[in-house]
Design a protein around this motif. Sequence first.
Motif, mmCIF file in Angstrom:
data_model
loop_
_atom_site.group_PDB
_atom_site.id
_atom_site.type_symbol
_atom_site.label_atom_id
_atom_site.label_comp_id
_atom_site.label_asym_id
_atom_site.label_seq_id
_atom_site.Cartn_x
_atom_site.Cartn_y
_atom_site.Cartn_z
ATOM 1 N N ASP A 1 78.366 57.683 29.969
ATOM 2 C CA ASP A 1 79.136 56.952 28.952
ATOM 3 C C ASP A 1 79.510 55.547 29.403
ATOM 4 N N TRP A 2 79.530 55.324 30.726
ATOM 5 C CA TRP A 2 79.970 54.035 31.278
ATOM 6 C C TRP A 2 78.956 53.515 32.279
ATOM 7 N N ASP B 1 90.726 51.279 29.685
ATOM 8 C CA ASP B 1 89.842 52.014 28.789
ATOM 9 C C ASP B 1 89.248 51.136 27.685
ATOM 10 N N THR B 2 89.359 49.830 27.818
ATOM 11 C CA THR B 2 88.760 48.956 26.812
ATOM 12 C C THR B 2 87.230 49.018 26.926
ATOM 13 N N PRO B 3 86.504 48.680 25.861
ATOM 14 C CA PRO B 3 85.043 48.822 25.869
ATOM 15 C C PRO B 3 84.340 48.018 26.965
ATOM 16 N N TRP C 1 81.136 48.763 31.384
ATOM 17 C CA TRP C 1 80.644 48.605 30.019
ATOM 18 C C TRP C 1 80.509 49.966 29.359
ATOM 19 N N ARG C 2 81.066 50.119 28.169
ATOM 20 C CA ARG C 2 80.860 51.355 27.406
ATOM 21 C C ARG C 2 79.403 51.372 26.931
ATOM 22 N N LEU D 1 77.962 50.595 23.399
ATOM 23 C CA LEU D 1 77.871 49.223 22.883
ATOM 24 C C LEU D 1 76.445 48.668 22.911
ATOM 25 N N THR E 1 81.444 39.469 25.314
ATOM 26 C CA THR E 1 82.501 40.385 25.757
ATOM 27 C C THR E 1 83.852 40.094 25.101
ATOM 28 N N GLN F 1 84.242 41.875 22.044
ATOM 29 C CA GLN F 1 84.419 43.323 22.221
ATOM 30 C C GLN F 1 85.830 43.686 22.665
#
Length: 195
Positions: free
Chosen positions: A92-93, A116-118, A140-141, A144, A163, A166
């Motif tokens: 996920d990351w 926990d921001t994207p 980075w999520r 995205l 960024t 985002q």
Amino acid sequence: MTECAVILAGGQANRMGGGDKGRLMLGGRSLMGRVIERITPQVEAVVLNANGDLSRFEDLSLPVVADSIEGFPGPLAGILAGMDWAAEQGYDWLISVAADTPSFPRDLVQRLGEYDTPVVLAATPDPERGRLPQPTFGRWRVALRHDLRAALKDGVRKIRQWTQAQGETLVVFSEGDFFNINTPDDLAWAEKHLT
């Protein structure tokens, strides 16, 4: 750990005279070797982003992914390549680090993961601007990636142009934590100040 990492080595190293900057030697070891050693304990898996003949990195025993956007569009394309690989592996990351910055913090992933921001980017103190982003070092999520691919196809090249849209978070580390080697003078300085 739930993150994987991409080492960004897809640039053309023009200021260094071309070639693979990560292969330059510092204190008897390659920059890339130092980066691999520093990031590997912090994540579950590592992938290398590079362009050209990818077989030249076989000795590193890492998966290697090329930019999917042509024309050397910069680090965002390497981050996208890393995101696509991460998605295939079920992560996920994604953590990004630069192949020409061998002394980044050993707690990089832990500190970036506190938010926990994207998108979470590393930064260093700056007397004039307060914070100086180090945008090739980030968390980075992976979800995205579709938005990033569209932005790159629309011509976006500057990391922070994307960024900031985002809702990025900047995490301030210590001054000097992200000394990158762009020129022969940088390499000579790093040799003298090797820790």
